[in-house]
Design an enzyme around this catalytic site. Sequence first.
Site, short mmCIF file in Angstrom:
data_model
loop_
_atom_site.label_atom_id
_atom_site.label_comp_id
_atom_site.label_asym_id
_atom_site.label_seq_id
_atom_site.Cartn_x
_atom_site.Cartn_y
_atom_site.Cartn_z
N GLU A 153 0.82 -1.21 0.00
CA GLU A 153 0.00 0.00 0.00
C GLU A 153 0.86 1.26 0.00
O GLU A 153 1.50 1.57 1.02
CB GLU A 153 -0.90 0.00 1.25
CG GLU A 153 -1.78 1.24 1.35
CD GLU A 153 -2.75 1.19 2.52
OE1 GLU A 153 -2.55 0.36 3.43
OE2 GLU A 153 -3.70 1.98 2.50
N GLU A 247 -11.98 1.74 4.97
CA GLU A 247 -10.99 2.06 6.01
C GLU A 247 -11.19 3.55 6.30
O GLU A 247 -10.51 4.40 5.72
CB GLU A 247 -9.58 1.76 5.53
CG GLU A 247 -8.58 1.89 6.67
CD GLU A 247 -7.15 1.78 6.20
OE1 GLU A 247 -6.47 0.83 6.60
OE2 GLU A 247 -6.72 2.64 5.42
C1 LER Z 1 -2.60 3.89 6.96
O1 LER Z 1 -2.78 5.23 6.67
C2 LER Z 1 -3.38 3.05 6.06
O2 LER Z 1 -3.96 3.47 5.09
C3 LER Z 1 -3.39 1.63 6.37
O3 LER Z 1 -4.15 0.91 5.45
C4 LER Z 1 -1.98 1.13 6.43
O4 LER Z 1 -1.83 0.04 7.22
MN MN Z 2 -5.24 2.26 3.83
#
Ligand code: LER
Ligand code: MN
Length: 271
Positions: A153, A247
């Site tokens: 990521e 998220e």
């Molecule tokens: C952190 O900003 C994030 O986007 C997570 O998915 C990383 O572990």
């Molecule tokens: Mn993330």
Amino acid sequence: MKSAVTISLVPEARGGPFVFWDDLVAGCAHAAELGFDAVEIFPAGADALDAADVAKLLGAHGLKCAAVGTGAGWVGHKLRLTDPDAAVRRRAVEFVGQIIDAAGTLGAPAIIGSMQGRWGDGVTREQALDWLGEALGTLAEGAVRYRVPLLYEPLNRYETNLFNRQGEAARFLRTLRSPNVRLLCDLFHMGIEEFSIADALRAAGPLVAHVHFADSNRQAIGWGHTDMAPIMAALREVDYAGYLSAEVLPLPDSVSAARQTMESFRRWTAT
Ligand code: LER
Ligand code: MN
């Protein structure tokens, strides 16, 4: 495309962008009730994730595991794949490797986000990328036996200085010895760093294996100012069939954020 929602089980991550917190059983019950296909789990470590128990819980709710995060290695143990100390790097690889095994048993990929670390403090960018590439290659080979990728990521500039945009990360992934590392594209980070989120997704094409579904302010999609129409068009163009995983911050509260995510998911994936 499939829907997912995040559940954090990491006390040190409090304040972070996760929808449900601390309680996997309650998080799964909410996710199922709201109609999500899957949950994305952030465990404190592999030993805190009994794959057989989790599989039973998910099965009871008709949920899948979309992905498993490894960020507890950083927030809980200060482990990073690019740490100057070789012993720390080795422990970081071990920590992620164990999560790959637990996640793989659940048919899910693990995520390398904050565990990637950063260059500086006596470590050159070239050296850090060497260590990162080595670690990703080794770990991704371990994921092959579960028929899942390892998700890398790119994060925004306030969280890493290694790769902030999908294009530069994609070029790096293509140099690795394992083709099994794929991109996790987080729409929040992309909103900060990309020239165009849609163009970046189109260019990354088949490398896009997971999407963090967050608005410009890291709230549920629809509660910020990200223009979703071109983004969804780009994902359709590249035949993206993976998860849109929320998220996002639990604002104004977890259930409201999850409900808003599900409404947005239905709106943007309706044919
Ligand atoms: C952190 O900003 C994030 O986007 C997570 O998915 C990383 O572990
Ligand atoms: Mn993330």
